[in-house]
Design a protein around this motif. Structure first.
Motif, PDB file in Angstrom:
ATOM      1  N   MET A 119       5.348   4.234  -3.489  1.00 24.76           N
ATOM      2  CA  MET A 119       4.058   4.699  -3.876  1.00 24.76           C
ATOM      3  C   MET A 119       2.982   3.876  -3.106  1.00 24.76           C
ATOM      4  SD  MET A 119       2.112   4.257  -7.526  1.00 24.76           S
ATOM      5  CE  MET A 119       0.379   4.840  -7.604  1.00 24.76           C
ATOM      6  N   HIS A 120       2.058   4.655  -2.204  1.00 30.55           N
ATOM      7  CA  HIS A 120       1.140   3.862  -1.452  1.00 30.55           C
ATOM      8  C   HIS A 120       0.029   3.892  -2.437  1.00 30.55           C
ATOM      9  CE1 HIS A 120      -0.874   2.956   2.258  1.00 30.55           C
ATOM     10  NE2 HIS A 120      -2.051   3.677   1.794  1.00 30.55           N
ATOM     11  N   ILE A 121      -0.137   2.464  -2.706  1.00 30.78           N
ATOM     12  CA  ILE A 121      -1.261   2.048  -3.615  1.00 30.78           C
ATOM     13  C   ILE A 121      -2.640   1.911  -2.696  1.00 30.78           C
ATOM     14  CG2 ILE A 121      -2.188   0.268  -4.970  1.00 30.78           C
ATOM     15  CD1 ILE A 121       0.878  -0.395  -5.689  1.00 30.78           C
ATOM     16  N   THR A 122      -3.725   2.583  -3.056  1.00 27.54           N
ATOM     17  CA  THR A 122      -5.031   2.376  -2.399  1.00 27.54           C
ATOM     18  C   THR A 122      -6.003   1.915  -3.632  1.00 27.54           C
ATOM     19  OG1 THR A 122      -5.657   4.710  -2.768  1.00 27.54           O
ATOM     20  CG2 THR A 122      -4.254   4.340  -0.949  1.00 27.54           C
ATOM     21  N   PRO A 123      -7.012   1.518  -3.023  1.00 21.76           N
ATOM     22  CA  PRO A 123      -8.227   1.148  -4.134  1.00 21.76           C
ATOM     23  C   PRO A 123      -8.721   2.485  -4.997  1.00 21.76           C
ATOM     24  CG  PRO A 123      -8.749   0.408  -2.102  1.00 21.76           C
ATOM     25  CD  PRO A 123      -7.704   1.324  -1.810  1.00 21.76           C
ATOM     26  N   THR A 139      -6.057   4.717  -6.547  1.00 19.13           N
ATOM     27  CA  THR A 139      -5.160   4.770  -7.385  1.00 19.13           C
ATOM     28  C   THR A 139      -5.169   4.027  -8.533  1.00 19.13           C
ATOM     29  OG1 THR A 139      -3.689   2.863  -6.450  1.00 19.13           O
ATOM     30  CG2 THR A 139      -3.290   5.272  -5.606  1.00 19.13           C
ATOM     31  N   GLY A 140      -4.824   4.258  -9.714  1.00 19.68           N
ATOM     32  CA  GLY A 140      -4.970   3.642 -10.831  1.00 19.68           C
ATOM     33  C   GLY A 140      -4.590   2.138 -10.961  1.00 19.68           C
ATOM     34  N   ARG A 141      -3.245   2.046 -10.348  1.00 21.76           N
ATOM     35  CA  ARG A 141      -2.746   0.687 -10.312  1.00 21.76           C
ATOM     36  C   ARG A 141      -3.516  -0.233  -9.361  1.00 21.76           C
ATOM     37  NH1 ARG A 141       3.545  -0.145  -8.548  1.00 21.76           N
ATOM     38  NH2 ARG A 141       3.475   1.513 -10.025  1.00 21.76           N
ATOM     39  N   GLY A 142      -4.219   0.360  -8.056  1.00 22.48           N
ATOM     40  CA  GLY A 142      -4.834  -0.419  -7.355  1.00 22.48           C
ATOM     41  C   GLY A 142      -6.310  -0.891  -7.823  1.00 22.48           C
ATOM     42  N   ARG A 143      -6.877   0.207  -8.454  1.00 22.00           N
ATOM     43  CA  ARG A 143      -8.032  -0.067  -9.254  1.00 22.00           C
ATOM     44  C   ARG A 143      -7.973  -1.136 -10.331  1.00 22.00           C
ATOM     45  NH1 ARG A 143      -9.190   5.447  -9.262  1.00 22.00           N
ATOM     46  NH2 ARG A 143      -8.403   5.579 -11.177  1.00 22.00           N
ATOM     47  N   ALA A 144      -6.919  -1.064 -11.191  1.00 22.34           N
ATOM     48  CA  ALA A 144      -6.447  -2.007 -12.144  1.00 22.34           C
ATOM     49  C   ALA A 144      -6.318  -3.222 -11.689  1.00 22.34           C
ATOM     50  CB  ALA A 144      -5.407  -1.707 -13.010  1.00 22.34           C
ATOM     51  N   THR A 145      -5.644  -3.552 -10.455  1.00 24.01           N
ATOM     52  CA  THR A 145      -5.435  -4.933  -9.767  1.00 24.01           C
ATOM     53  C   THR A 145      -6.625  -5.330  -9.556  1.00 24.01           C
ATOM     54  OG1 THR A 145      -3.344  -4.292  -9.429  1.00 24.01           O
ATOM     55  CG2 THR A 145      -4.063  -6.140  -8.052  1.00 24.01           C
ATOM     56  N   LEU A 146      -7.701  -4.711  -8.493  1.00 21.81           N
ATOM     57  CA  LEU A 146      -8.658  -5.033  -8.219  1.00 21.81           C
ATOM     58  C   LEU A 146      -9.603  -5.690  -9.324  1.00 21.81           C
ATOM     59  CD1 LEU A 146      -9.457  -2.541  -5.379  1.00 21.81           C
ATOM     60  CD2 LEU A 146      -8.759  -4.984  -5.105  1.00 21.81           C
TER      61      LEU A 146
END
Length: 386
Positions: free
Chosen positions: A1-5, A7-14
């Motif tokens: 999966m390409h995680i970007t700002p 994507t849900g996972r990217g936003r949650a991590t940031l």
């Protein structure tokens, strides 16, 4: 999966990384108060310990921001928060000034590096204003939990519990980075990395730093002002909970008003309002005005910074300026924590009030320059909108 700002996972991590890295914005009064009450430090030395953390974060951010587009961002975020967690874990087992200062400095350097790549990545998202508003709302939720849970437990079990909380938060952010720190697209924005920052961007950065300084000057002493004025520790702790609840709103409201308010006009109003609230907090002899001003005081900076974050992202699309966000925010906090303690001990809270007016005036002048530059560029931009 390409995680970007996006994507849900990217936003949650940031958002988690933002909450962990901006812990000083929430914890400052509890931090200083804990060092004074549970470790026996006077206000000046308590402020110096916190300043060690903030100074390390500023230095790391200033070093990392120009290199944002060349750094291994996910590794920097994971390593930074991981090292900060270990430093705070060690701080929970010591009490001497000579041990707490270097451990806070190491934690600050590590946190500043991680937070710089976090904010730079938010700045490279499709809508930096909206994503930063989401991160700010997350910080508000974290503040409610922090103010409701941490001060009573610190009172019951001792000051070391505060550093265990910091260690746990940093550790959670480090783990999140291993599975969800996003990547940003390369291309045209990389070419902007060689261009110098516009003067308007520099003035906006300086204005944010001045507002952060005013924030730290007053908010770091909020607990001590209330206690020394005889308002009682329980009522002051209750105020901090209310403050956390109020802080749920400003970032979310700023996100909703993105298209309705001019960011420079917001800043021009916010800087004097912040100074006026600081005067009320520091000079009030009655609990009610002190509490009302203190409850909304951090909200002014959170609301304004959301708009200015989006503005700076437009002025510098490379992400370098926003990677220096920790330096913008924590330079003021680093100076303010120690300066507030020194001024309070030598000139009283009245001296703090005067200083807040001077710093608020400087912030207003910075934003006035940004407004003048924006007005000068408006005629050139008008034909493009036809």
């Amino acid at each position: 999966m390409h995680i970007t700002p996006e994507t849900g996972r990217g936003r949650a991590t940031l958002m988690l990384c933002h909450v962990a890295g901006m812990v000083d914005l929430v914890a400052l009064p509890v931090w200083v108060g804990t060092l004074a009450q549970h470790y026996g430090y006077d206000l000046e030395h308590a402020g110096m310990i916190v300043t060690a953390f903030l100074s390390g974060a500023v230095a790391a951010s200033l070093a990392a921001a120009p290199l944002y587009n060349r750094l291994p961002r996910a590794a920097c975020a994971f390593g930074g928060y991981g090292i900060a967690a270990l430093a705070f874990l060690a701080a929970s087992h010591v009490s001497g000034f000579g041990a707490l200062v270097p451990l806070h400095l190491v934690a600050g350097i590590a946190t500043g590096t991680a937070l710089s790549v976090t904010h730079g990545t938010i700045g490279r998202s499709a809508n930096p204003h909206r994503l930063f508003a989401m991160a700010g709302t997350s910080l508000g939720i974290g503040a409610v939990i922090f103010y409701g849970a941490v001060p009573p437990v610190v009172a019951a079990y001792g000051g070391s519990f505060l550093f265990l909380v910091f260690a746990g938060l940093m550790g959670a952010a480090a783990l999140a980075c291993t599975v969800g720190f996003p990547r940003v697209a390369t291309g045209g924005r990389e070419r902007a990395a060689a261009a110098p920052l516009p003067r308007a961007a520099w003035c906006a950065i300086l204005g944010v730093a001045c507002m952060a300084l005013n924030q730290a000057l007053t908010f770091s002493m909020l607990d001590r002002i209330g206690v020394l004025r005889g308002f009682g520790q329980d009522r002051v702790n209750g105020l901090l909970v209310v403050c956390g609840l109020v802080n749920l709103l400003p970032a979310a409201v700023a996100g909703l008003l993105q298209q309705r308010l001019n960011p420079v006009r917001v800043a021009l109003v916010a800087a004097p309002v912040q100074a006026a609230l600081a005067l009320t907090v520091t000079l009030s002899a009655d609990f009610l005005p002190y509490a009302l001003a203190g409850a909304v005081y951090p909200a002014v900076l959170i609301f304004t910074h959301t708009f200015l974050f989006g503005l700076i992202a437009r002025l510098d699309p490379s992400g370098r300026a926003l990677a220096s966000t920790p330096a913008m925010m924590m330079t003021g906090s680093a100076i303010g924590s120690a300066l507030a303690g020194s001024v309070a001990m030598r000139a009283g809270f009245g001296g703090q009030a005067l200083l807040a007016v001077v710093v608020g005036t400087a912030a207003t002048l910075c934003f006035a320059f940004v407004a003048r530059r924006a007005t000068a560029q408006a005629p050139a931009a008008a034909p493009t909108r036809q």
